[in-house]
Design an enzyme around this catalytic site. Sequence first.
Site, PDB file in Angstrom:
ATOM      1  N   LYS A  81       8.139  14.328 -34.934  1.00  0.00           N
ATOM      2  CA  LYS A  81       9.059  13.274 -34.496  1.00  0.00           C
ATOM      3  C   LYS A  81       8.336  12.317 -33.539  1.00  0.00           C
ATOM      4  CE  LYS A  81      13.101  16.229 -35.172  1.00  0.00           C
ATOM      5  NZ  LYS A  81      14.116  17.121 -34.560  1.00  0.00           N
ATOM      6  N   GLN A 118      15.824  20.015 -29.093  1.00  0.00           N
ATOM      7  CA  GLN A 118      15.505  20.674 -30.362  1.00  0.00           C
ATOM      8  C   GLN A 118      16.215  22.023 -30.462  1.00  0.00           C
ATOM      9  OE1 GLN A 118      13.763  19.219 -32.829  1.00  0.00           O
ATOM     10  NE2 GLN A 118      13.985  20.993 -34.160  1.00  0.00           N
ATOM     11  N   ASP A 163      20.791  12.670 -32.339  1.00  0.00           N
ATOM     12  CA  ASP A 163      21.029  13.743 -33.311  1.00  0.00           C
ATOM     13  C   ASP A 163      22.451  13.690 -33.860  1.00  0.00           C
ATOM     14  OD1 ASP A 163      18.779  15.416 -33.707  1.00  0.00           O
ATOM     15  OD2 ASP A 163      19.061  16.354 -31.742  1.00  0.00           O
TER      16      ASP A 163
HETATM   17  N1  GUN Z   1      16.907  21.824 -35.582  1.00  0.00           N
HETATM   18  C1  GUN Z   1      16.951  21.698 -36.917  1.00  0.00           C
HETATM   19  N2  GUN Z   1      17.243  20.430 -37.257  1.00  0.00           N
HETATM   20  C2  GUN Z   1      17.390  19.740 -36.112  1.00  0.00           C
HETATM   21  C3  GUN Z   1      17.682  18.391 -35.810  1.00  0.00           C
HETATM   22  O1  GUN Z   1      17.908  17.543 -36.685  1.00  0.00           O
HETATM   23  N3  GUN Z   1      17.723  18.081 -34.495  1.00  0.00           N
HETATM   24  C4  GUN Z   1      17.517  18.988 -33.516  1.00  0.00           C
HETATM   25  N4  GUN Z   1      17.604  18.581 -32.249  1.00  0.00           N
HETATM   26  N5  GUN Z   1      17.250  20.250 -33.757  1.00  0.00           N
HETATM   27  C5  GUN Z   1      17.177  20.622 -35.058  1.00  0.00           C
END
Ligand code: GUN
Length: 297
Positions: free
Chosen positions: A53, A97, A120
């Site tokens: 990311k 995350q 998110d």
């Molecule tokens: N864990 C799995 N997918 C995601 C996501 O899209 N965002 C976050 N913050 N954690 C995740």
Amino acid sequence: MGASIIDGKRIADGIRAEVRIRVERLAARGTVHGLTAVLVGDNPASQLYVRMKGKACEEMGLAHWTITLPADISWPRLREEIGKLNADPKVHGILVQQPLPPQMPVADVVAAVDPRKDVDCFHPENVGLVLIGTPRFAPATPAGVVELLLRSGNDPGGKDVVIVGRSNIVGKPLAALLVQKARGANATVTVAHSGTRDLAAHTRRADILVSAMGSPRTITADMVRDGAVVIDVGTSRVPDPTMKQGYRTVGDVDFEPVKAKARAITPVPGGVGPMTIAMLLSNTVQAAESAEGVPRT
Ligand code: GUN
């Protein structure tokens, strides 16, 4: 019949190009726009996702920061860190995350992020806005699935879509998107899960089958209708001594046999994953545009 492969990387590149134009327009204002990822603990898959990311932000000309915290951090300490990010005007997007360590109250964590910075789309206010059809942000992975369908010529309108998995990150918000009376939606949606009595009976009825279980190679060819469109959101690591890192990343779908039966299918990796990142970038730009009063495009 052999399925066509839906190339998530190529479709994500198209979205990234659209995001880049918006970033350049913002950059002309002379202010910093960025995303902060909060990583709690040392889950190797999470570390990799956060790195990817960050790299994607860099490629877009967005600033990014990662805050790494120990797995045994207390919830009040984490809340303090999130509070600082909420107050920082350079930080337009915040993502914590997941998965979080077991002692963390996940619902409180997602609710602690300023909903205007919640790229998110996990905050209950933003989840509610998606459900009523007036979203502030698009939930990244579900919106990535919708874009993959649309941009590969598989509009879900009027189709029977079966989603396997009811997580707050994928299954539930994807169902909320697809039932809307809107472009890229208007589907008849079934959400199957671990409590479903006869999973195959449901999946076999799907025009579009979306699997988001995180259970390797569980969707077998007998569970898929001839000519279905199959979207694989699962990513699992399975041991593989022939790979230099000792494992291989696989999806929920038993790829080759299902490919032989489906009309179109996403690979893992290279399907949904790149789309999640592209949608996250799009949300980050949108958060920055909103913070600066730039009209929505
Ligand atoms: N864990 C799995 N997918 C995601 C996501 O899209 N965002 C976050 N913050 N954690 C995740």
